[in-house]
Write a protein that holds these residues in place. Structure first.
Motif, PDB file in Angstrom:
ATOM      1  N   LEU A  85      84.384  33.776 -23.491  1.00 21.15           N
ATOM      2  CA  LEU A  85      84.523  33.339 -22.186  1.00 21.15           C
ATOM      3  C   LEU A  85      86.246  34.097 -21.522  1.00 21.15           C
ATOM      4  O   LEU A  85      86.458  35.048 -20.682  1.00 21.15           O
ATOM      5  CB  LEU A  85      85.596  31.974 -21.935  1.00 21.15           C
ATOM      6  CG  LEU A  85      84.452  30.640 -21.999  1.00 21.15           C
ATOM      7  CD1 LEU A  85      85.016  29.600 -22.007  1.00 21.15           C
ATOM      8  CD2 LEU A  85      83.258  31.137 -20.599  1.00 21.15           C
ATOM      9  N   TYR A 106      83.925  28.763 -14.198  1.00 17.36           N
ATOM     10  CA  TYR A 106      84.193  28.186 -15.157  1.00 17.36           C
ATOM     11  C   TYR A 106      83.789  26.709 -14.840  1.00 17.36           C
ATOM     12  O   TYR A 106      82.156  26.118 -16.038  1.00 17.36           O
ATOM     13  CB  TYR A 106      85.337  28.422 -16.285  1.00 17.36           C
ATOM     14  CG  TYR A 106      85.156  30.033 -16.471  1.00 17.36           C
ATOM     15  CD1 TYR A 106      83.680  31.091 -16.403  1.00 17.36           C
ATOM     16  CD2 TYR A 106      85.556  31.157 -17.178  1.00 17.36           C
ATOM     17  CE1 TYR A 106      83.821  32.204 -16.855  1.00 17.36           C
ATOM     18  CE2 TYR A 106      86.174  32.186 -17.488  1.00 17.36           C
ATOM     19  CZ  TYR A 106      85.006  32.365 -17.980  1.00 17.36           C
ATOM     20  OH  TYR A 106      84.783  34.090 -17.679  1.00 17.36           O
ATOM     21  N   GLY A 109      80.155  25.682 -13.524  1.00 20.38           N
ATOM     22  CA  GLY A 109      79.696  26.273 -15.251  1.00 20.38           C
ATOM     23  C   GLY A 109      79.703  25.263 -16.353  1.00 20.38           C
ATOM     24  O   GLY A 109      78.633  24.501 -16.527  1.00 20.38           O
ATOM     25  N   LEU A 110      80.386  24.577 -16.445  1.00 22.45           N
ATOM     26  CA  LEU A 110      80.752  23.863 -17.487  1.00 22.45           C
ATOM     27  C   LEU A 110      79.917  21.867 -16.588  1.00 22.45           C
ATOM     28  O   LEU A 110      79.493  21.441 -17.861  1.00 22.45           O
ATOM     29  CB  LEU A 110      82.077  23.097 -17.620  1.00 22.45           C
ATOM     30  CG  LEU A 110      82.433  21.950 -18.313  1.00 22.45           C
ATOM     31  CD1 LEU A 110      82.503  22.284 -19.620  1.00 22.45           C
ATOM     32  CD2 LEU A 110      84.529  21.487 -18.207  1.00 22.45           C
ATOM     33  N   SER A 410      81.473  33.795 -11.713  1.00 20.76           N
ATOM     34  CA  SER A 410      81.356  33.121 -12.948  1.00 20.76           C
ATOM     35  C   SER A 410      81.094  32.765 -13.045  1.00 20.76           C
ATOM     36  O   SER A 410      81.650  32.243 -15.074  1.00 20.76           O
ATOM     37  CB  SER A 410      83.427  33.245 -12.579  1.00 20.76           C
ATOM     38  OG  SER A 410      83.062  32.092 -11.141  1.00 20.76           O
ATOM     39  N   PHE A 414      79.818  32.046 -17.607  1.00 24.79           N
ATOM     40  CA  PHE A 414      80.124  31.035 -17.972  1.00 24.79           C
ATOM     41  C   PHE A 414      78.476  31.010 -19.062  1.00 24.79           C
ATOM     42  O   PHE A 414      78.657  31.230 -20.670  1.00 24.79           O
ATOM     43  CB  PHE A 414      80.569  30.062 -17.908  1.00 24.79           C
ATOM     44  CG  PHE A 414      80.994  28.806 -18.264  1.00 24.79           C
ATOM     45  CD1 PHE A 414      81.173  28.079 -18.507  1.00 24.79           C
ATOM     46  CD2 PHE A 414      79.429  27.716 -18.970  1.00 24.79           C
ATOM     47  CE1 PHE A 414      81.685  27.381 -19.199  1.00 24.79           C
ATOM     48  CE2 PHE A 414      79.495  27.173 -19.776  1.00 24.79           C
ATOM     49  CZ  PHE A 414      80.727  26.349 -20.136  1.00 24.79           C
ATOM     50  N   THR A 484      86.759  26.020 -22.310  1.00 26.65           N
ATOM     51  CA  THR A 484      86.449  26.047 -21.290  1.00 26.65           C
ATOM     52  C   THR A 484      88.276  25.829 -20.603  1.00 26.65           C
ATOM     53  O   THR A 484      88.910  26.437 -20.055  1.00 26.65           O
ATOM     54  CB  THR A 484      85.717  25.578 -20.100  1.00 26.65           C
ATOM     55  OG1 THR A 484      84.542  25.536 -20.541  1.00 26.65           O
ATOM     56  CG2 THR A 484      85.787  25.419 -19.069  1.00 26.65           C
ATOM     57  N   THR A 488      90.673  28.614 -19.496  1.00 24.27           N
ATOM     58  CA  THR A 488      91.314  29.170 -18.389  1.00 24.27           C
ATOM     59  C   THR A 488      92.496  28.641 -17.804  1.00 24.27           C
ATOM     60  O   THR A 488      93.509  29.300 -17.137  1.00 24.27           O
ATOM     61  CB  THR A 488      90.381  27.655 -17.016  1.00 24.27           C
ATOM     62  OG1 THR A 488      90.874  26.317 -17.816  1.00 24.27           O
ATOM     63  CG2 THR A 488      89.360  28.239 -17.248  1.00 24.27           C
TER      64      THR A 488
END
Length: 527
Positions: A85, A106, A109-110, A410, A414, A484, A488
């Motif tokens: 990531l 992200y 995406g998670l 983004s 991911f 994640t 981040t």
């Protein structure tokens, strides 16, 4: 400093850790500052032994360690995905995306990934707990060892329950027969009595658990608060002889009081002095010394004993109750302590393939127990071997198309990062990583979502076939979330500051008059 410079070491470690994934993970020769050399393919052991001073690396190690302590499995995958990531974030930053936009993408995406995992899950009953244990048992490539130990791990979880990862300790020995792998109900100490003349089982069921040395009491010694100190000097041989005799008699009285209370064994965190070992053996006391603190506490919990400092404080009320037997395993004495007086304890005694891999093998068995317990607790599993990552990656990218603006970029990044796991598994198995990724994507386009990397077979195959490769849903979802969160957090770092006084000492305070009022501009002493 740029973010790229601040987290450079994190990416380096993540790249290193990903080469340890799977049953064919590469060994690392770790040389510590004191000269200790360790060869290991365990990502957990690798992270534990790193001598870390870099602040960003400290965040990585803390997050990975915390995840390992909570879930017992998946530490290497967390670090690998976090590194992937970060790598994708570098490309996004070059396109002008702000860290906040990257983080939001992200997060989107998670969310898509977690939903996709739910749709990919299968009932554990379709494959059995043994399949989960066998998948997680990457510490050996011997099929017989994997089969035998996986069966024992599944048996442990079935007997103990979903809390097996917290209540089962793993002890491994190199060599020997696979058949010696067994589940022992009780606490197992990797040592025997200090003297061969001591009994190998208890004559009395009382167990004294001590935190300090066992020795004759010294003249002038006192426990608790001391209100007055007395110094006794023995100048003559007769005086010293008399003191020694007095101390010996005092120890005999303490030992006799402990025996009268029912004491049959003394287990201490410190040493049992040589001058009292023979006396203990003569009285039929089984003595075990230098026991690890965690083991000592486990013994106390299991037997219902109260840990006390010295033999003089042993009484019937502090003694634990249970049975102790000394068994010969793998050429060494091991002590098994069983009791129904306190909390149940279990130990899985298994055989490591060779002396060099004992520690890594223990980590692998502990991981297998944790993974199996998590699967039993949730009752669901997902395809392993990177199959679920490939499926989820496709789902995330498809969902990203519904997003607008730069968050779409983004979110797609991911999904791309998720393919790092099957690529790494393929590489450690000797396959071409890029070609494997293409094969997995083609399989998804054909609706074959259970195709993944079978590292032991050295190919891509249906991982839900005759020899299923499956992982617990609960841990996989936790891995994606933790990776994640860690990524981040690192992406948003824009500077490194020392935790010191940041005030400007060079700025002079404004002058005041005698009455405490500020001096008007231009009227200071140098005006």
């Amino acid at each position: 400093m740029t973010n790229d410079e601040l987290v450079a070491n994190v990416r380096t470690v993540a790249d290193t850790v990903q080469t340890t994934l799977g049953p064919f993970g590469a060994n690392k020769l770790l040389v510590q500052q004191d000269g200790t050399v360790t060869a290991t393919a365990s990502s957990t052991e690798l992270l534990e032994r790193f001598d870390i001073t870099d602040p960003a690396m400290t965040l990585l190690q803390t997050a990975a360690s915390g995840f390992g302590d909570r879930y017992g499995d998946g530490t290497g995958t967390v670090v690998t995905l976090a590194g992937a990531l970060l790598h994708e974030a570098d490309g996004l930053a070059e396109q002008g995306l702000h860290p906040s936009a990257i983080e939001q993408g992200y997060r989107d995406g998670l969310d898509s990934a977690l939903d996709a995992i739910e749709h990919t899950a299968h009932p554990l009953s379709s494959f059995g707990a043994e399949a989960v244990a066998k998948t997680a048992l990457t510490g050996t490539r011997d099929p017989q060892v994997r089969q035998s130990v996986a069966a024992q791990v599944a048996n442990v979880v079935e007997n103990v329950g979903a809390d097996a990862s917290d209540s089962v300790r793993v002890v491994s020995r190199s060599g020997g027969a696979i058949a010696e792998t067994e589940l022992l109900n009780g606490v197992v100490l990797e040592r025997g009595p200090i003297l061969e003349s001591m009994p190998r089982s208890l004559e009395r069921d009382g167990i004294a658990v001590l935190s300090s040395s066992v020795d004759v009491p010294h003249v002038g010694s006192q426990l608790g608060d001391v209100s007055r100190r007395v110094v006794f000097e023995a100048d003559s041989f007769e005086d010293r002889e008399g003191i020694a005799e007095y101390e010996s008699e005092a120890f005999t009285e303490q030992l006799r009081a402990a025996i009268d209370a029912g004491c049959g064994a003394i287990i201490t965190e410190r040493a049992i002095n040589e001058r009292v070992q023979t006396q203990l053996a003569a009285e039929g006391i089984l003595g075990i010394q230098r026991v690890d603190t965690d083991e000592l506490r486990a013994i106390a919990r299991t037997t219902g004993a109260t840990v006390v400092p010295t033999l003089g404080q042993v009484s019937e009320s502090v003694l634990g109750r249970g049975a102790i037997t000394v068994q010969r395993k793998a050429g060494r004495d091991m002590t098994v302590i069983k009791s129904d007086a306190g909390e149940p304890a279990h130990t899985l005694f298994c055989r490591a393939p060779d002396p060099r891999t004992v520690t890594a093998f223990e980590h692998s068995v502990e991981t297998a127990i944790a993974a199996t317990a998590a699967a039993v607790r949730d009752g669901r599993v997902i395809p392993g071997g990177g199959a679920v990552e490939a499926t989820v990656s496709q789902a995330v990218k498809a969902e990203a198309r519904s997003l607008t603006g730069r968050q779409q970029l983004s979110a797609e990044a991911f999904g791309t990062a998720l393919m790092t796991v099957p690529r790494a598994l393929a590489k450690t198995a000797g396959l071409d990583g890029g070609r494997t990724v293409v094969q997995l994507r083609v399989a998804r386009s054909e609706g074959r979502d259970s195709v993944g990397v079978d590292a032991l077979a050295g190919t891509t195959a249906d991982v839900l076939g005759d020899d299923p490769i499956v992982e617990p849903v609960r841990i996989k979802k936790a891995i994606l979330t933790a990776a994640t969160d860690l990524a981040t957090q690192l992406i948003r770092i824009d500077d490194r500051l020392q935790a010191v006084d940041l005030s400007d000492d060079d700025v002079e305070p404004e002058e005041t008059t005698a009455q405490g009022q500020e001096t008007p501009p231009g009227q200071g002493r140098n005006a």
